[in-house]
Design an enzyme around this catalytic site. Structure first.
Site: not given
Ligand code: 3PG
Length: 322
Positions: A41, A45, A69, A129
């Site tokens: 994914e 960002r 995102t 999610k």
């Molecule tokens: C996301 O985008 O789902 C989170 O930022 C992922 O979280 P992590 O950096 O704790 O794995």
């Protein structure tokens, strides 16, 4: 559940990538392919996200490509035009969800409460999610929240890593876990792609949780048969169970008793998940037979016999319940 979501279920892991330089997505894709984890994914960002999606979709069609995102319908449009086959958002945004539904785009919106699950059900969305997972209560909250919603599956992200992945994936309501720990931003920026392959492999290892559970020895003689029981039970104080076909010591060592013409030995392993184990072994080119034993227990047999040894895999916990 559509094909993309079913594939995500089999991979069980989604590396979440935040990338500053779109060009580094090529060695990153190769590092994940090398680890047999061709799924990722890319988060919306950074400025490089859209170009990175284009590069992967055009040059690495074997990768199951997602974008994360996704905060607006405009992001959703850009991501899908760039080749993303599934989208995730940190929260539940009805505008994004409606846009995706109208355009038949797979969207996995973020939630962390029963109220938000009900909002998703209103839109007929059943894969969600769970974010931010660890900060919201982790797998224990998912389990208690899932009880009234048996049809819902979760992609847990936020604080999931190599040390807690096994506890997540053992729960059937978990479709997959996502996280940035597999391909960290700083490792991508520093070009540490070999380390990413190693981390991805160890994530797969922890998710599948293969463990040697028992060893079956074939071809023991008449004399061995009478000697085994007293040695193990009286001298070594181990529980011994005898049936017509086997002598089992401590539920681990199994001697096939004479009369059976089978002289081969079998190494029995357990896994956390049949489907994912089968999928990953096939991905690596192994032939695996999916069988059911006489007690109705599912067994995966690696068809290639290694010398005189066969390898079979069952689900963790099933042996103990026998
Ligand atoms: C996301 O985008 O789902 C989170 O930022 C992922 O979280 P992590 O950096 O704790 O794995």
């Amino acid at each position: 559940m559509n094909k993309v979501l079913r594939q995500l279920r089999l991979y069980g892991l989604i590396p979440i990538i935040t990338i500053d330089d779109a060009k580094s997505v090529r060695p990153l894709a190769q590092a994940l392919i090398k680890a047999h984890l061709p799924v990722l994914e890319i988060t919306f960002r950074t400025q490089a996200a859209e170009e990175a999606l284009h590069i992967i979709s055009e040059e690495f069609p074997e990768i199951l490509l997602g974008a994360g995102t996704i905060l607006t319908p405009e992001n959703a449009e850009k991501a899908t035009k760039a080749g993303a086959r599934f989208l995730l958002s940190p929260g539940f945004n009805p505008r994004v969800v409606d846009y995706c539904r109208e355009h038949s785009i797979t969207i996995v919106p973020g939630i962390n409460s029963p109220t938000q699950i009900e909002l998703a059900l209103e839109k007929n969305i059943r894969v969600l999610k769970f974010f931010p997972s660890e900060a919201s209560g982790g797998i224990e909250l998912i389990k208690s929240m899932a009880a009234p919603f048996p049809d819902i599956h979760f992609i847990a992200t936020g604080g999931v890593n190599n040390s807690n992945i096994a506890t997540y994936v053992a729960f059937p309501g978990i479709l997959a876990c996502g996280g940035s720990w597999i391909a960290k931003e700083k490792d991508i920026a520093a070009g540490r792609f070999e380390d990413i392959t190693v981390t991805a492999k160890s994530a797969i290892r922890n998710m599948l949780g293969f463990k040697v559970a028992s060893i079956q020895l074939g071809g023991i003689g008449e004399k061995d048969e009478t000697a085994i029981e007293p040695v193990f039970s009286e001298l070594l104080h181990q529980p011994v169970k005898k049936s017509n076909t086997t002598i089992v010591v401590s539920d681990i060592l199994e001697f096939k008793i004479p009369g059976t013409t089978d002289l081969s030995h079998t190494i029995c392993l357990t896994t956390n998940d049949y489907e994912r184990a089968l999928f990953y072994m096939q991905q690596q080119g192994y032939n695996v037979q999916d069988k059911t034993d006489e007690q109705g227990l599912r067994e995966l047999w690696i068809t290639e016999v290694i010398g005189n040894y066969s390898i079979k895999i069952t689900k963790a916990g099933v042996h103990e319940q026998r």
